[in-house]
Design an enzyme around this catalytic site. Structure first.
Site, short mmCIF file in Angstrom:
data_model
loop_
_atom_site.label_atom_id
_atom_site.label_comp_id
_atom_site.label_asym_id
_atom_site.label_seq_id
_atom_site.Cartn_x
_atom_site.Cartn_y
_atom_site.Cartn_z
CG ASP A 198 -0.64 -0.64 9.11
OD1 ASP A 198 -1.91 0.29 8.70
OD2 ASP A 198 -0.49 -1.09 7.72
CB THR A 213 3.29 0.43 6.83
OG1 THR A 213 1.52 -0.35 7.44
CG2 THR A 213 4.45 0.31 8.06
N GLY A 217 6.58 -3.25 3.59
CA GLY A 217 6.29 -2.87 5.05
C GLY A 217 7.08 -5.00 5.18
CG ASP A 218 4.34 -7.33 8.18
OD1 ASP A 218 3.89 -6.34 7.04
OD2 ASP A 218 4.20 -7.48 9.01
NE ARG A 250 -25.14 14.88 15.39
CZ ARG A 250 -25.74 14.93 14.71
NH1 ARG A 250 -24.83 15.74 13.73
NH2 ARG A 250 -27.40 15.07 13.78
N GLY A 292 0.78 -1.24 0.01
CA GLY A 292 0.19 -0.23 0.00
C GLY A 292 1.08 1.67 0.45
N GLY A 340 -4.92 0.68 10.06
CA GLY A 340 -3.62 0.27 11.49
C GLY A 340 -3.78 -1.28 10.82
CD GLN A 354 -6.76 6.81 8.63
OE1 GLN A 354 -6.58 6.39 9.54
NE2 GLN A 354 -7.75 5.80 7.98
N GLY A 362 -0.95 -10.31 -6.49
CA GLY A 362 0.90 -11.09 -7.01
C GLY A 362 1.47 -11.11 -6.87
O1 F6P Z 1 -1.35 -1.28 5.52
C1 F6P Z 1 -2.09 -0.69 5.18
C2 F6P Z 1 -3.35 0.47 4.43
O2 F6P Z 1 -3.93 1.09 4.49
C3 F6P Z 1 -3.85 -0.29 5.99
O3 F6P Z 1 -4.16 0.30 7.18
C4 F6P Z 1 -5.21 -1.31 5.51
O4 F6P Z 1 -6.16 -2.10 5.93
C5 F6P Z 1 -5.26 -2.19 4.11
O5 F6P Z 1 -3.87 -0.64 3.66
C6 F6P Z 1 -5.74 -0.96 3.36
O6 F6P Z 1 -6.11 -2.01 1.68
P1 F6P Z 1 -6.98 -1.44 0.58
O7 F6P Z 1 -6.22 0.46 0.04
O8 F6P Z 1 -6.03 -2.63 -0.64
O9 F6P Z 1 -7.49 -0.86 0.36
#
Ligand code: F6P
Length: 360
Positions: free
Chosen positions: A142, A140, A116-117, A177, A14, A185, A286, A80
């Site tokens: 996350d 990442t 990322g990992d 509210r 991502g 994350g 985000q 992939g």
């Molecule tokens: O790992 C990063 C992340 O943004 C996560 O926080 C989220 O769950 C996921 O990727 C969303 O993935 P996608 O961009 O494939 O919808």
């Protein structure tokens, strides 16, 4: 030039803010050493394509906006896996040798993978199989990659989530509210915990800790007794329902992603407190904005150090941030030490000390 090298660079998984700052740093540092940088398009997909998809990255192309730009100019993929690649006819094929062949065709002395990992696990396996000299840069939102205090993109994601709380607070107060903010994350609650503290949340729910609706309701009741008419709740996307399952959404092609826990909690909280609730799902906002100064700084430091590792012949290493400086660690160890929020995390103590409800 003596000692001249050709290094490849790719972004994988991502996207997040700060990737371009890292690419730029690699290009600038490599230029200082007189090396050529090959930017591979769309992660490993660029090495699978024939003809190969890449471009030579020149420092003169990076003097403008790139440092500030969100996303990745190289493109990326989080699908992939080349070891189990889904083919058009529905079959699964090991295409790892095609990628290794792609690196050879490009004449790469080393490859820098920004990931990322999950991406590191794949890139490392490819590197071992094909004799590729790999260096990793962690990214990442996350912030779950082990052995580094921060990954590129995390700070920006926290800033965006904090700003969302800043914007929700006045409207929450105007309408008395309870506002529920669902943040990303995956299985790690770092974004929720950091943004929740910085944005003045009353309740922060993270996947690492269990909660009860009674506990949330008791906190909201205390807020009301103290004379406040609104409350802010931050929930991490992988938090489970009381029935014990994480909420997921299925997208086109069967891809599943976390999503929906905010709606679930909003109903439960309304039922338990009689409060009017609303939900905001922050989603990819985000990931997509301009990187913060801190992400630009970390990305720049990581990019320079990654090139210096190659100069020093140190491979199979990931650059990392520790105690105010850049270090490097074995990629294998960083993958293994997947980093969720620990109960002993000082920020858990901070949140509890502030009276924030984190769980029972
Ligand atoms: O790992 C990063 C992340 O943004 C996560 O926080 C989220 O769950 C996921 O990727 C969303 O993935 P996608 O961009 O494939 O919808």
């Amino acid at each position: 030039m003596a000692g001249e090298k050709r290094i490849g660079i790719l972004t994988s998984g991502g996207d997040c803010a700060g990737l371009n700052a890292a690419i730029r740093a690699v290009v600038f540092r490599a230029a200082e050493l007189g090396w050529t940088v090959i930017g591979i398009k769309e992660g490993t997909m660029g090495l699978l394509s024939r003809p190969l998809q890449y471009e030579v990255l020149r420092p003169e192309d990076y003097t403008g906006n790139v440092l500030r730009q969100g996303g990745t100019i190289l493109g990326t993929t989080n699908k992939g896996n080349p070891f189990a690649f889904p083919m058009a006819d529905g079959s699964i094929k090991d295409r790892s040798e095609e990628i290794i062949g792609g690196c050879r065709e490009l004449g790469l002395d080393a490859l820098i993978g920004i990931g990322g990992d999950g991406s590191f696990a794949i890139l490392r396996k490819l590197a071992q199989q094909g004799g590729i000299n790999l260096v990793g840069i962690p990214k990442t939102i996350d912030n779950d990659v082990g052995l580094t205090e921060v990954a590129v993109g995390f700070d920006t994601a926290v800033a965006v989530a904090t700003e969302a709380l800043d914007r929700l607070q006045p409207t929450a107060a105007s309408h008395a509210r309870v506002m529920v903010l669902e943040v990303m994350g995956r299985d790690a609650g770092h974004i929720a915990l950091h943004a929740g503290i910085a944005g003045g949340a009353d309740v922060i729910l993270i996947p690492e800790l269990t909660y009860s609706i009674e506990g949330i309701a008791a906190k909201i009741s205390r807020v009301r007794q103290d004379g406040r008419n609104f409350a802010l709740v931050v929930v991490s996307e992988a938090v489970k329902t009381l029935e014990g399952s994480a909420r997921q959404k299925e997208y086109h092609g069967g891809e599943k992603r976390f999503g929906g826990i905010g709606d679930y909690l909003s109903e439960k909280i309304a039922g338990a407190t009689n409060a009017e609730t609303r939900v905001t799902v922050l989603g990819h906002v985000q990931r997509g904005s301009m990187p913060t100064w801190r992400d630009r700084l970390v990305a720049s430091a990581f990019g320079v150090h990654a090139v210096d590792l190659i100069r020093d012949g140190k491979y199979d290493r990931m650059v990392a941030w520790s105690n105010r400086q850049v270090i490097d660690v074995p990629i294998e160890k960083a993958i293994k030490e997947y980093q969720q929020v620990q109960i002993s995390d000082p920020l858990v103590t901070t949140a509890k000390g502030l009276g924030i409800y984190l769980g029972d």
